[in-house]
Design an enzyme around this catalytic site. Structure first.
Site, PDB file in Angstrom:
ATOM      1  N   TYR A  54      -8.855  15.704 -11.812  1.00 42.82           N
ATOM      2  CA  TYR A  54      -8.173  15.890 -10.532  1.00 42.82           C
ATOM      3  C   TYR A  54      -6.707  16.265 -10.742  1.00 42.82           C
ATOM      4  O   TYR A  54      -5.981  15.595 -11.468  1.00 42.82           O
ATOM      5  CB  TYR A  54      -8.287  14.601  -9.712  1.00 42.82           C
ATOM      6  CG  TYR A  54      -7.393  14.533  -8.494  1.00 42.82           C
ATOM      7  CD1 TYR A  54      -7.617  15.354  -7.400  1.00 42.82           C
ATOM      8  CD2 TYR A  54      -6.320  13.637  -8.440  1.00 42.82           C
ATOM      9  CE1 TYR A  54      -6.805  15.285  -6.279  1.00 42.82           C
ATOM     10  CE2 TYR A  54      -5.507  13.559  -7.321  1.00 42.82           C
ATOM     11  CZ  TYR A  54      -5.753  14.392  -6.255  1.00 42.82           C
ATOM     12  OH  TYR A  54      -4.942  14.313  -5.158  1.00 42.82           O
ATOM     13  N   ARG A 279      21.140 -28.121  12.544  1.00 43.17           N
ATOM     14  CA  ARG A 279      20.366 -29.148  11.839  1.00 43.17           C
ATOM     15  C   ARG A 279      19.084 -28.614  11.232  1.00 43.17           C
ATOM     16  O   ARG A 279      18.512 -29.243  10.339  1.00 43.17           O
ATOM     17  CB  ARG A 279      20.060 -30.321  12.764  1.00 43.17           C
ATOM     18  CG  ARG A 279      19.197 -30.041  13.985  1.00 43.17           C
ATOM     19  CD  ARG A 279      19.091 -31.314  14.831  1.00 43.17           C
ATOM     20  NE  ARG A 279      18.649 -31.037  16.179  1.00 43.17           N
ATOM     21  CZ  ARG A 279      17.390 -31.178  16.606  1.00 43.17           C
ATOM     22  NH1 ARG A 279      16.451 -31.606  15.768  1.00 43.17           N
ATOM     23  NH2 ARG A 279      17.070 -30.910  17.852  1.00 43.17           N
ATOM     24  N   ALA A 410      -6.747  16.451   5.637  1.00 44.20           N
ATOM     25  CA  ALA A 410      -8.081  16.810   6.134  1.00 44.20           C
ATOM     26  C   ALA A 410      -9.076  15.663   5.980  1.00 44.20           C
ATOM     27  O   ALA A 410     -10.228  15.852   5.605  1.00 44.20           O
ATOM     28  CB  ALA A 410      -8.589  18.062   5.418  1.00 44.20           C
TER      29      ALA A 410
END
Length: 509
Positions: A54, A279, A410
């Site tokens: 890829y 406090r 997409a």
């Protein structure tokens, strides 16, 4: 610190900030260079064998099935950078751009990205020489666009600032004696992909939030003295009944910060109990600090992680490209949102203490803390407005960005982290919180002046003296903007914290 060396030891938050914000140099050791080169050799092997990887031999985004001719591998990387440089708006601050560049060196230098050491060296030399890419800061769902603007400069394109001048990328490189590079396979993808920008911004935010949160304890200690509050609420026996260590730590901070205060001694029994903004400081600050500490822990984990995709994993003499989603920044996004929430809590209680100090019905001091002719002089009336406005802005920012998503690519990226927006909000929230704390410190310092001849604690006195070096006591109205900016810088730089710790020793963070 003058220099930070990347390689054997994981980088710390403090080292990261030293480079991004204070200009420390970056060096690589032999370990760093060796692992980068080994990873690069695997990528070149994948390309030579035309393996399906890829972003290396395939298209990018939703075009993952489109096989690229090896001869076009370089063009693919250049196209990735150019097409992804689409962020818009005002440029990111210099320290953020430097932080992203450093994060690229840290993450890509782990040896699982396949980038060339020559490319990382060019980024390092640019960083050390003070060349800062011009990066529009809006329009990222988690990565890609800002990083692409930075990568353009490596190609001699885009724009960069050097020596105060905005130049073309090519000219900026020439000014420091460098030539544009040509990105090899996988490099354009690695430089734009991943969690680099999100993590870099979040590291700065985590550092600033930590400093602000501890300084908030200091501001509260001045305010409780200024408002004649009882320190009985910080009794260790009371805190022990809660199982939260941060609450115990904040209470101990307050006891140390108010120790030996003539004011606290005189008003120990002035009221049976004070308002919650006084406090409940251990409980409120403690809860916020727990969230900030947990966020910082996760962000540091990401700082030491590999956020690239694909990951180039060695296996014996070979290796494999593992496609997954380490580029997702949900971890950091959620924690950045948490930091904004925690900082908003610190701001809301700080603003309430400021309001009590300027309100004579509660403070038992002159209206709006002005010495002369209240009515003619407004004193700190409008400074409290500023604190209130900043607190409301923080409340608006506390809506979580990481819960949002819009589909991109997409529908290939059908759930995005939105971590970039979350991290930017955390970074900006820390800036706003510093102003809120600065206004509280400004008012508390004036209130302590008005309580003379009773004296505050030594810690409070040291900080009051430091503030009075640039911010005089208010006798009548003047322009208070500059005063706020001076004190805010003491908060952000850590100077206020250093002054106090010089008296009482290190405080619990």
């Amino acid at each position: 610190m003058a220099a930070v060396t990347l390689g054997k030891e994981p980088i710390t938050v403090e080292q990261f900030v030293a480079v991004a914000r204070h200009g420390a140099r970056v060096e690589f050791d032999a370990t760093y260079v060796d692992r980068v080169r080994k990873s690069r050799a695997l990528v070149e092997r994948f390309l030579a064998e035309n393996r399906l990887v890829y972003g290396v031999t395939t298209g990018f985004g939703d075009n993952v099935t489109e096989v690229i001719d090896p001869a076009d591998a370089e063009q693919l990387q250049r196209n990735i950078v150019r097409s992804h440089a689409v962020s818009v708006g005002e440029p990111l601050p210099t320290e953020i751009v430097r932080a992203i560049a450093l994060m690229e060196l840290v993450g890509l230098g782990e040896g699982y990205s396949g980038i060339r050491v020559e490319t990382l060296e060019l980024i390092r030399r640019m960083l050390n020489a003070g060349v800062t890419p011009h990066v529009p800061g809006e329009g990222s769902v988690g990565y890609l666009a800002p990083e692409a603007h930075m990568a353009l400069v490596l190609l001699g394109e885009g724009r960069a600032t050097y020596d105060g001048q905005l130049l073309s990328g090519a000219e900026a490189l020439a000014r420091i004696g460098e030539q544009p590079t040509r990105l090899a396979c996988k490099e354009g993808l690695s430089l734009t992909n991943g969690t680099h920008s999100v993590t870099a911004i979040a590291v700065l935010a985590a550092h600033d939030a930590d400093v602000a949160a501890t300084t908030a304890d200091i501001a509260a200690s001045l305010s409780v003295q200024a408002l004649k509050g009882t320190v009985r609420a910080y009794d260790a026996r009371l805190q022990a009944r809660k199982r939260h260590p941060e609450q115990t730590a904040v209470a101990e901070n307050l006891r140390r910060l108010t120790a030996s205060s003539a004011i606290s001694e005189a008003f120990l029994d002035h009221r049976l109990q004070d308002s919650l903004s006084l406090r409940a400081v251990p409980q409120i600050h403690g809860g916020a600090k727990r969230a900030l500490a947990q966020a910082r822990e996760v962000i540091v984990e990401e700082l030491h992680s590999v956020g690239d995709n694909p990951v180039i994993h060695p296996e014996g003499e070979d290796g494999v490209a593992l496609s997954g989603a380490n580029c997702d920044s949900t971890y950091v996004g959620i924690q950045a949102d948490t930091m904004v929430n925690a900082m908003t809590v610190l701001a809301k209680v700080s603003e309430r203490r400021t309001d009590r100090m300027v309100n004579s019905n509660f403070s038992e001091l002159p209206p709006f803390l002005v010495r002369r002719q209240p009515g003619l002089n407004s004193g700190y009336m409008i400074a409290q407005y500023t604190a209130a406005a900043l607190t409301m802005e923080l409340r608006g920012m506390a809506v979580p960005a990481s819960a949002d998503t819009i589909t991109t690519s997409a529908n290939q990226e059908d759930a995005v982290s939105n971590g970039y927006l979350a991290a930017l909000k955390a970074y900006r929230a820390a800036h706003k919180l510093a102003y809120v704390i600065a206004i509280e410190l400004m008012c508390a310092t004036q209130a302590l002046d008005l309580l003379a001849p009773l004296t505050p604690s030594p810690a409070a006195e040291a900080l009051r003296t430091r503030i009075r070096e640039t911010v005089p006591t208010v006798d009548e109205d003047r322009v208070f903007h500059t005063d706020i900016e001076h004190i805010a810088e003491l908060v952000r730089s850590g100077e206020a914290l250093r002054v106090v710790e010089g008296v009482v020793g290190p405080l619990h963070r």
